[in-house]
Scaffold this motif. Structure first.
Motif, PDB file in Angstrom:
ATOM      1  N   ALA A   1      65.486  28.801  32.885  1.00 58.07           N
ATOM      2  CA  ALA A   1      64.112  28.309  32.752  1.00 58.07           C
ATOM      3  C   ALA A   1      63.164  29.449  32.422  1.00 58.07           C
ATOM      4  O   ALA A   1      62.274  29.324  31.574  1.00 58.07           O
ATOM      5  N   VAL A   2      63.352  30.594  33.065  1.00 55.81           N
ATOM      6  CA  VAL A   2      62.526  31.767  32.777  1.00 55.81           C
ATOM      7  C   VAL A   2      62.864  32.326  31.391  1.00 55.81           C
ATOM      8  O   VAL A   2      61.981  32.682  30.612  1.00 55.81           O
ATOM      9  N   GLN A   3      64.151  32.363  31.078  1.00 60.84           N
ATOM     10  CA  GLN A   3      64.586  32.937  29.802  1.00 60.84           C
ATOM     11  C   GLN A   3      64.016  32.176  28.610  1.00 60.84           C
ATOM     12  O   GLN A   3      63.617  32.772  27.599  1.00 60.84           O
ATOM     13  N   PHE A   4      63.973  30.837  28.725  1.00 56.32           N
ATOM     14  CA  PHE A   4      63.578  30.008  27.585  1.00 56.32           C
ATOM     15  C   PHE A   4      62.199  29.381  27.766  1.00 56.32           C
ATOM     16  O   PHE A   4      61.871  28.388  27.106  1.00 56.32           O
ATOM     17  N   GLU A   5      61.373  29.967  28.635  1.00 53.80           N
ATOM     18  CA  GLU A   5      60.044  29.411  28.870  1.00 53.80           C
ATOM     19  C   GLU A   5      59.170  29.495  27.628  1.00 53.80           C
ATOM     20  O   GLU A   5      58.378  28.606  27.344  1.00 53.80           O
ATOM     21  N   ASN A   6      59.307  30.590  26.868  1.00 58.16           N
ATOM     22  CA  ASN A   6      58.600  30.708  25.592  1.00 58.16           C
ATOM     23  C   ASN A   6      59.452  30.139  24.468  1.00 58.16           C
ATOM     24  O   ASN A   6      60.683  30.011  24.597  1.00 58.16           O
TER      25      ASN A   6
ATOM     26  N   GLN B   1      62.817  35.211  25.990  1.00 54.08           N
ATOM     27  CA  GLN B   1      62.731  36.589  26.457  1.00 54.08           C
ATOM     28  C   GLN B   1      63.738  36.719  27.596  1.00 54.08           C
ATOM     29  O   GLN B   1      63.804  35.886  28.486  1.00 54.08           O
ATOM     30  N   PHE B   2      64.540  37.756  27.519  1.00 52.74           N
ATOM     31  CA  PHE B   2      65.753  37.815  28.320  1.00 52.74           C
ATOM     32  C   PHE B   2      65.597  38.572  29.636  1.00 52.74           C
ATOM     33  O   PHE B   2      66.078  38.120  30.675  1.00 52.74           O
ATOM     34  N   SER B   3      64.979  39.727  29.621  1.00 53.75           N
ATOM     35  CA  SER B   3      65.118  40.676  30.729  1.00 53.75           C
ATOM     36  C   SER B   3      64.637  40.124  32.068  1.00 53.75           C
ATOM     37  O   SER B   3      65.284  40.318  33.100  1.00 53.75           O
TER      38      SER B   3
END
Length: 276
Positions: free
Chosen positions: A157-162, A166-168
């Motif tokens: 969810a954090v990785q693909f929020e945009n 953004q991975f890190s």
């Protein structure tokens, strides 16, 4: 590895009781009495190492082989099938992000998920032993201290929020980077390409692929990274994961409290992770 420097070859070495610990088999090993870190023990000529008596150990007694590397590099989309399953175009050069060092954890660990979309990615992890810039591909393996198993846990969810992933940040929550259980010098392995990654969740196989499927292999990665960054002893490289991740499944599958996640590479050991 290091046979051209200090003749350090054919070693499995971890950390136990705050000391380097040479593994003789999966239940026995010897403390290196006159070294404080894995790298210090590896750089030391074998004749100079002072070893303790043979001891029995349990897997949970091993700490991560390194806990504070100066740099952690991670490689995205380094297996063709994984790139396809997450619908990302194959990279022309290594696609690099980082996992921050505060996410490092030992091989046997309990991990609290950050959210409902926590995923697994078992990977080969490389530790740099000899740093440098502009390292030639042909010389790259002489800069490798050894290899181990790593789990690139990821909050999707954090990785693909945009719209553009953004991975890190999604990969750097507490204990989201278990590594170990020990470091293996490459001389221990007949052929690194023949090693097989396997991931299981509650005993069910989710990932299985040989390292021969890597798009950019270890020498390629060491060379490429060194053309931009000065590599430092102790730096880690997470080399990428094969297909079979939860986000790539239909329907998608993510880790839940109570799950038992195991990441293994054939001759490098096993990570045993409890999800809470």
């Amino acid at each position: 590895m290091y046979n051209n420097i200090n003749e350090v070859i054919n070693i499995k070495i971890g950390m136990r009781a705050n000391r380097p610990f040479i593994i003789t088999d999966e239940q026995h090993g010897q403390i290196v009495l006159n070294a404080k870190t894995v790298l210090e023990a590896l750089h030391m000529p074998a004749a100079d190492r002072k070893l303790g008596s043979l001891e029995t150990f349990a897997p949970q007694e091993l700490a991560a082989p390194i806990t504070a590397p100066q740099q952690i590099f991670a490689v995205g989309m380094n297996y063709r099938d994984h790139s396809a399953e997450i619908h990302i175009t194959l990279p022309k050069v290594p696609s690099i992000f980082t996992k921050f060092s505060s996410s490092l954890a030992p091989a046997n660990v309990t991990v609290a998920t950050h959210g409902p979309e926590t995923d697994w990615e078992t990977e080969l992890v490389v530790m740099i032993g000899k740093g440098g810039r502009d390292i030639a591909t042909a010389d790259a393996m002489a800069h490798v201290a050894g290899v181990m198993v790593g789990e690139d846990l990821s909050d999707r969810a954090v990785q693909f929020e945009n719209d553009n992933p953004q991975f890190s940040m999604g990969k750097s929550f507490e204990n989201y980077a278990p590594v170990g259980p020990w470091l293996t010098t490459v001389d221990e392995l007949a052929n690194l390409d023949d090693e097989v990654i396997t991931t299981t969740v509650n005993g069910q196989t989710m990932q299985q692929a040989s390292l021969s499927q890597l798009i950019f292999k270890v020498p390629d990665l060491v060379h490429y990274l060194s053309t931009v960054c000065e590599l430092q002893p102790g730096d880690l490289i997470f080399t990428g994961t094969p297909s079979g991740t939860g986000v790539g499944r239909n329907p998608q599958v993510f880790l839940q409290a109570g799950d038992q996640l195991c990441g293994q590479i054939t001759h490098l050991g096993t990570l045993n992770i409890t999800i809470k």
